[in-house]
Design an enzyme around this catalytic site. Structure first.
Site, PDB file in Angstrom:
ATOM      1  N   ILE A 158     -21.345 -26.393 -98.354  1.00  0.00           N
ATOM      2  CA  ILE A 158     -22.020 -27.266 -97.396  1.00  0.00           C
ATOM      3  C   ILE A 158     -22.593 -26.464 -96.235  1.00  0.00           C
ATOM      4  O   ILE A 158     -23.747 -26.633 -95.852  1.00  0.00           O
ATOM      5  CB  ILE A 158     -21.055 -28.347 -96.875  1.00  0.00           C
ATOM      6  CG1 ILE A 158     -20.592 -29.260 -98.013  1.00  0.00           C
ATOM      7  CG2 ILE A 158     -21.712 -29.172 -95.771  1.00  0.00           C
ATOM      8  CD1 ILE A 158     -21.682 -30.071 -98.658  1.00  0.00           C
ATOM      9  N   LYS A 237      -9.962 -26.980 -98.777  1.00  0.00           N
ATOM     10  CA  LYS A 237     -10.290 -28.284 -99.355  1.00  0.00           C
ATOM     11  C   LYS A 237      -9.934 -28.470-100.834  1.00  0.00           C
ATOM     12  O   LYS A 237     -10.240 -29.502-101.409  1.00  0.00           O
ATOM     13  CB  LYS A 237     -11.777 -28.587 -99.156  1.00  0.00           C
ATOM     14  CG  LYS A 237     -12.715 -27.500 -99.665  1.00  0.00           C
ATOM     15  CD  LYS A 237     -14.189 -27.883 -99.462  1.00  0.00           C
ATOM     16  CE  LYS A 237     -14.600 -28.000 -98.032  1.00  0.00           C
ATOM     17  NZ  LYS A 237     -14.756 -26.721 -97.324  1.00  0.00           N
ATOM     18  N   LYS A 279     -11.372 -38.421 -99.014  1.00  0.00           N
ATOM     19  CA  LYS A 279      -9.926 -38.244 -99.211  1.00  0.00           C
ATOM     20  C   LYS A 279      -9.135 -38.461 -97.923  1.00  0.00           C
ATOM     21  O   LYS A 279      -7.905 -38.530 -97.948  1.00  0.00           O
ATOM     22  CB  LYS A 279      -9.652 -36.867 -99.819  1.00  0.00           C
ATOM     23  CG  LYS A 279     -10.196 -36.757-101.235  1.00  0.00           C
ATOM     24  CD  LYS A 279     -10.068 -35.358-101.789  1.00  0.00           C
ATOM     25  CE  LYS A 279     -10.654 -35.293-103.204  1.00  0.00           C
ATOM     26  NZ  LYS A 279     -12.088 -35.617-103.270  1.00  0.00           N
ATOM     27  N   LYS A 291      -7.533 -34.079 -93.058  1.00  0.00           N
ATOM     28  CA  LYS A 291      -8.858 -34.544 -92.649  1.00  0.00           C
ATOM     29  C   LYS A 291      -8.787 -35.892 -91.922  1.00  0.00           C
ATOM     30  O   LYS A 291      -9.611 -36.177 -91.044  1.00  0.00           O
ATOM     31  CB  LYS A 291      -9.774 -34.636 -93.867  1.00  0.00           C
ATOM     32  CG  LYS A 291     -10.021 -33.297 -94.550  1.00  0.00           C
ATOM     33  CD  LYS A 291     -10.672 -32.276 -93.639  1.00  0.00           C
ATOM     34  CE  LYS A 291     -12.141 -32.544 -93.449  1.00  0.00           C
ATOM     35  NZ  LYS A 291     -12.815 -31.490 -92.645  1.00  0.00           N
ATOM     36  N   ASN A 316     -17.745 -36.402-102.981  1.00  0.00           N
ATOM     37  CA  ASN A 316     -17.983 -35.142-103.686  1.00  0.00           C
ATOM     38  C   ASN A 316     -19.461 -34.765-103.693  1.00  0.00           C
ATOM     39  O   ASN A 316     -20.332 -35.627-103.743  1.00  0.00           O
ATOM     40  CB  ASN A 316     -17.498 -35.261-105.136  1.00  0.00           C
ATOM     41  CG  ASN A 316     -16.030 -35.608-105.216  1.00  0.00           C
ATOM     42  OD1 ASN A 316     -15.164 -34.805-104.943  1.00  0.00           O
ATOM     43  ND2 ASN A 316     -15.756 -36.859-105.563  1.00  0.00           N
ATOM     44  N   VAL A 317     -19.712 -33.467-103.667  1.00  0.00           N
ATOM     45  CA  VAL A 317     -21.068 -32.965-103.852  1.00  0.00           C
ATOM     46  C   VAL A 317     -21.114 -32.192-105.163  1.00  0.00           C
ATOM     47  O   VAL A 317     -20.154 -31.533-105.554  1.00  0.00           O
ATOM     48  CB  VAL A 317     -21.518 -32.068-102.679  1.00  0.00           C
ATOM     49  CG1 VAL A 317     -21.783 -32.899-101.451  1.00  0.00           C
ATOM     50  CG2 VAL A 317     -20.502 -30.975-102.386  1.00  0.00           C
ATOM     51  N   GLY A 319     -21.645 -29.401-107.590  1.00  0.00           N
ATOM     52  CA  GLY A 319     -21.812 -27.960-107.658  1.00  0.00           C
ATOM     53  C   GLY A 319     -21.193 -27.154-106.549  1.00  0.00           C
ATOM     54  O   GLY A 319     -21.443 -25.954-106.451  1.00  0.00           O
TER      55      GLY A 319
END
Length: 488
Positions: A158, A237, A279, A291, A316-317, A319
């Site tokens: 990110i 993470k 999460k 978090k 989720n992203v 990749g």
């Protein structure tokens, strides 16, 4: 005398991006010769653009090329949908192209020039999930013009994409902060190459190696850098790994964020954008708990002073490093099996560029003390995702590559939540950005008191030797403070 064979290139898409690539390739003949554009637009087919013929429709021309396959195709339609990219990929693959590259469909390319350096080999991740929203990035980043911007975790998935997009924002300085020497070197080098090729604006890039856990250093470095805006992406993470290392996770994620908040307040940072995860919603894992605490801590800091604090939550992203898609790719490449924890497990997915564009937009339009949620669309069944990836590589699930179910891992649940029972997502007027309002405060947590209990576990404190690195004590404290936790 042996002469080097010139690579034959076909540009898919005779629009602005394709024409820009042709102009660049004409100056860099070493990469090959553009033979033709392929396009489906009847108004372009049969014409010449930049002296290059436009052939089409694409499917018909590709069928003819099967008799004499070309070397490389570059898909240069950044505004195309995922479905159209998938269709193009299948056509070009059947036509026998030796290499298929793509110009990523991110908003910088839609708004500005396309460059050869931005192209890369097409990947299954380019064909998964929904079509990303198109954001006018330069307009969204106007609030960062001539500002000093710090990205923590800048070497991560990110953080690094935020930095790529921030090149278009007109920031005076871009600080790349992280504790991993190699990852910071790589993103720093990549951004400099992009700038050399004319991408973005000439922000001064400054790599900074440091650790959020070091409170003295964080306060010192923010005093030196005088950052106007902070995007905090740094965190441990990986859920199963964190379950095995709970103290390290709380120390890094919670105490590290606390250090950054205090330093931002002390040195009058104007805007602080904290990245969080689904999460954190009614958390059941150590990662989620860390978090969750960070969300509360950042939002509570909003009432304290001159800094505008806000939180952006998403799921989720596709990749990211260590995520499920790269893992599936590795498993397929070695012949399987592909491991899925449960036949019905589902997750939301968003591309990294889309998530980062929305984070940057939210950072500009967001209000102090507000939690924002990115609209993740519909959840995807992981079994279906695995089957799509297997087929991308030309195999059939079960017949060629087996899917093996391994059971839920510690800290996992079948479906994640995007908001809690006492939260209400509301429209903001910005596409795919929601504001999360609190309906009622059913469970108040004294965050400073909770952190004071956790601190002696993470850092040696005279008089409390029994607490230091005591993971059992840490889990007991978290279970008492956060009702959703079900730690063993």
């Amino acid at each position: 005398m042996i002469t080097k064979k010139t690579k034959r290139l076909y540009i898919i898409g005779a629009g602005f991006a394709g024409r820009t690539l042709v102009n660049e390739l004409s100056k860099k003949a070493v990469f090959g010769e553009v033979v033709a554009f392929l396009d489906d637009d009847p108004e372009k087919i049969g014409r010449k653009i930049e002296k290059i013929p436009v052939l089409g429709p694409i499917r018909d021309v590709a069928m003819l090329l099967r008799m004499n396959p070309a070397d490389e195709a570059i898909i240069a339609i950044p505004g195309a949908s995922r479905e159209y990219h998938k269709e193009l990929y299948n056509i070009l693959k059947k036509a026998g192209f030796q290499q298929i590259r793509i110009l990523p469909g991110i908003s910088q390319i839609i708004e500005g020039d396309a460059h050869l350096i931005q192209t890369r080999s097409i990947d299954p991740q380019d064909l998964l999930g929904r079509t990303p929203v198109v954001i006018k990035l330069k307009q969204s980043l106007a609030y960062l013009r001539n500002k000093r911007v710090l990205v923590t975790g800048a070497g991560g998935s990110i953080g690094s994409e935020l930095c790529r997009q921030l090149l278009s924002g007109g920031a005076s300085r871009l600080y790349l902060f992280g504790h991993g020497e190699n990852s910071i070197y790589q993103i720093d080098r990549e951004l400099r190459l992009l700038q050399e090729e004319g991408i973005g604006e000439k922000a001064t890039l400054i790599p900074v190696i440091g650790d959020l856990k070091d409170s003295d250093y964080i306060s010192y470095i923010l005093g030196q850098l005088k950052a106007d805006v902070i995007f905090n992406t740094a965190a441990y993470k990986h859920v199963p790994l964190i379950e095995e290392n709970p103290v390290a996770a709380i120390e890094n994620n919670v105490l590290g964020t606390e250090n950054l908040i205090k330093a931002a307040e002390k040195h009058l940072v104007k805007r602080f954008v904290h990245i969080t995860t689904d999460k954190a919603v009614e958390p059941i894992s150590i990662y989620g708990a860390s978090k969750y605490i960070c969300e509360k801590m950042v939002l509570q800091a909003a009432a304290a002073g001159a800094t505008n604090f806000m939180v952006v939550r998403f799921s989720n992203v596709v990749g990211s490093r260590g995520s499920i898609v790269p893992l599936f790719q590795q498993q397929i490449e070695k012949g399987g099996p592909v491991t899925v924890t449960h036949p019905e497990i589902r997750r939301w997915f968003m591309t990294i560029p889309e998530a980062c564009s929305l984070v940057l937009q939210a950072g500009g339009v967001g209000e102090n003390g507000t939690l924002y949620l990115l609209d993740m669309g519909e959840p995807v069944r992981i079994r279906d995702l695995a089957e799509q990836l297997i087929r991308f590589y030309g195999f059939e699930p079960a017949a060629d590559i087996r899917i093996e179910y391994t059971g839920l891992r510690p800290g996992e649940r079948l479906e994640e939540l995007l908001w809690a029972e006492d939260e209400q997502p509301c429209e903001t007027g910005y596409n795919r950005i929601l504001r999360v309002d609190r309906k009622n405060d059913t469970h108040f947590i004294d965050i400073p008191a909770l952190i004071d209990k956790l601190r002696p576990i993470c850092r040696f404190t005279p008089g409390y030797p029994q607490a230091y690195r005591n993971s059992i004590m840490l889990k007991d404290i978290l279970k008492e403070a956060i009702p959703s936790m079900r730690l063993e």
